[in-house]
Scaffold this active site. Structure first.
Site, PDB file in Angstrom:
ATOM      1  N   SER A 188      26.957  14.934  -9.813  1.00 27.98           N
ATOM      2  CA  SER A 188      26.633  13.638 -10.407  1.00 27.98           C
ATOM      3  C   SER A 188      25.800  13.767 -11.675  1.00 27.98           C
ATOM      4  CB  SER A 188      25.872  12.789  -9.382  1.00 27.98           C
ATOM      5  OG  SER A 188      24.763  13.523  -8.900  1.00 27.98           O
ATOM      6  N   THR A 207      21.220  10.328  -9.970  1.00 25.15           N
ATOM      7  CA  THR A 207      20.654  10.786 -11.238  1.00 25.15           C
ATOM      8  C   THR A 207      19.525  11.754 -10.951  1.00 25.15           C
ATOM      9  OG1 THR A 207      21.147   8.675 -12.244  1.00 25.15           O
ATOM     10  CG2 THR A 207      19.355   9.931 -13.245  1.00 25.15           C
ATOM     11  N   THR A 227      22.447  11.850 -16.073  1.00 24.45           N
ATOM     12  CA  THR A 227      23.444  11.572 -15.041  1.00 24.45           C
ATOM     13  C   THR A 227      24.841  11.518 -15.649  1.00 24.45           C
ATOM     14  OG1 THR A 227      24.037  10.000 -13.287  1.00 24.45           O
ATOM     15  CG2 THR A 227      23.233   9.035 -15.313  1.00 24.45           C
ATOM     16  N   ARG A 269      31.352   2.755 -19.736  1.00 30.05           N
ATOM     17  CA  ARG A 269      30.308   2.156 -18.891  1.00 30.05           C
ATOM     18  C   ARG A 269      29.005   2.957 -19.040  1.00 30.05           C
ATOM     19  NH1 ARG A 269      26.764   4.079 -14.636  1.00 30.05           N
ATOM     20  NH2 ARG A 269      26.270   2.351 -13.282  1.00 30.05           N
ATOM     21  N   GLY A 297      25.063   3.078 -17.445  1.00 35.81           N
ATOM     22  CA  GLY A 297      24.238   2.555 -16.361  1.00 35.81           C
ATOM     23  C   GLY A 297      22.805   2.339 -16.803  1.00 35.81           C
ATOM     24  N   THR A 354      17.010   5.919  -9.663  1.00 35.14           N
ATOM     25  CA  THR A 354      18.345   6.433  -9.373  1.00 35.14           C
ATOM     26  C   THR A 354      19.014   5.466  -8.404  1.00 35.14           C
ATOM     27  OG1 THR A 354      19.633   8.237  -8.405  1.00 35.14           O
ATOM     28  CG2 THR A 354      17.397   7.977  -7.590  1.00 35.14           C
ATOM     29  N   GLY A 355      20.342   5.440  -8.461  1.00 37.82           N
ATOM     30  CA  GLY A 355      21.077   4.501  -7.614  1.00 37.82           C
ATOM     31  C   GLY A 355      22.040   3.695  -8.467  1.00 37.82           C
ATOM     32  N   GLY A 362      23.346   1.646 -10.998  1.00 38.58           N
ATOM     33  CA  GLY A 362      22.698   1.236 -12.241  1.00 38.58           C
ATOM     34  C   GLY A 362      22.778  -0.251 -12.530  1.00 38.58           C
TER      35      GLY A 362
END
Ligand code: ASP
Length: 301
Positions: A54, A164, A181, A191, A193, A214-215, A217
């Site tokens: 990732s 990330t 990331t 795209r 984030g 992180t997660g 976006g």
């Protein structure tokens, strides 16, 4: 305590180890520059690791099979920041983000402009797909029946298709935040984030603290999570309380955020650490305090 490095996820260990190594290598340097280099090196080490699906080299590509990287760095002293978004074919993206901060009057370059900047700065273009990431992309493609331009529903992406590396560094009140990331796997080309967005994916201010997220976006960004956490610390909350309170606010304001992983780590100006997540049982971070490494979980076991 003299220095603290903190980084997200299992690969946070790679990041804090690399940051600590770089920190120790250059004791003669100005401490603000030394901290910046250590944090950037921590993030770059994860970008170079093909096992991390990732981030950077080996990161899962977009819908068209192209790896697009987002990265940013911010210094808490003068609030300097640099970022790149949706940049293809250059590594480490975090070096480019630093170069944007140090060599341009801008905060962010994206896409082709970021790639042109990288070429001018002397970076060699390279293939970021690995046999493994290519294999997963082909597998994903075979499962698709018809190409979807836009999917309006907000389903969770598969567990390992994002994450990330966010890295924070603290030394005697000085703070640096960085993150990098490949974003959500199979994303629409172009795209971007939360990660390279100052205030969303990261923020650092020596007067208050630093945070990195992180997660998913899209959820993190709509709440400006990193700056929300830093402002909570500015208002007197501990790092832990600031993270927790900000995540609780997200869950109260939009309860369906609970279906997505959104996580944040923070260091307050006094060097104390905190973390919280919408799915705490799945989130962990690594710390390195004066060279001693520790794994921290968001969920109390
Ligand atoms: N925040 C990243 C993005 O949305 C992905 C992640 O950290 O999981 O691009």
């Amino acid at each position: 305590m003299q220095t603290l490095f903190a980084a997200t996820w299992w690969f946070g260990q790679i990041a804090v180890e690399a940051a600590q190594r770089r920190w120790q290598e250059s004791p003669e340097r100005d401490s603000a520059l030394r901290l910046l280099e250590a944090v950037v090196e921590g993030a770059a080490a994860v970008e170079r690791d093909p096992q991390v699906l990732s981030v950077g080299y080996g990161g899962l590509p977009n819908r068209d099979g192209e790896v697009e990287l987002d990265a940013a760095v911010m210094e808490g002293g003068r609030l300097r920041a640099g970022a790149v978004g949706a940049v293809r074919g250059f590594l480490p993206a975090i070096y480019l983000a630093r170069a944007v901060m140090e060599r341009t009057p801008h905060l962010m370059l994206v896409g082709d402009g970021a790639a042109r900047f990288a070429l001018c700065a002397g970076y060699e273009p390279q293939q970021l797909l690995t046999p493994e990431s290519l294999r997963r992309w082909h597998e994903w493609r075979q499962q698709q029946t018809a190409p979807k331009e836009v999917s309006p529903e907000r389903g969770s992406p598969p567990a390992e298709s994002h994450d990330t590396v966010g890295v924070l560094g603290w030394n005697a009140g000085h703070l640096v935040a960085a993150c990098t990331t490949s974003g959500l796997a199979w994303k629409l080309p172009g795209r971007v984030g939360d990660s390279p967005i100052v205030g969303a994916g990261l923020y650092a201010d020596n007067e208050a603290g630093a945070a990195v997220c992180t997660g998913v976006g899209e959820e993190i960004w709509r709440f400006a999570l990193a700056s929300r956490v830093v402002e909570a610390m500015r208002n007197g909350y501990s790092a832990q309380r600031a993270c927790q309170q900000s995540i609780e606010f997200m869950l109260r304001r939009l309860p369906d955020v609970a279906a997505h992983q959104c996580a944040v780590i923070a260091i307050r100006a006094d060097g104390t650490f905190g973390l919280a997540a919408t799915q705490p049982e799945k989130f962990e971070a690594f710390l390195c305090r004066d060279g001693v490494i520790e794994r921290v979980r968001a969920h109390q076991e």
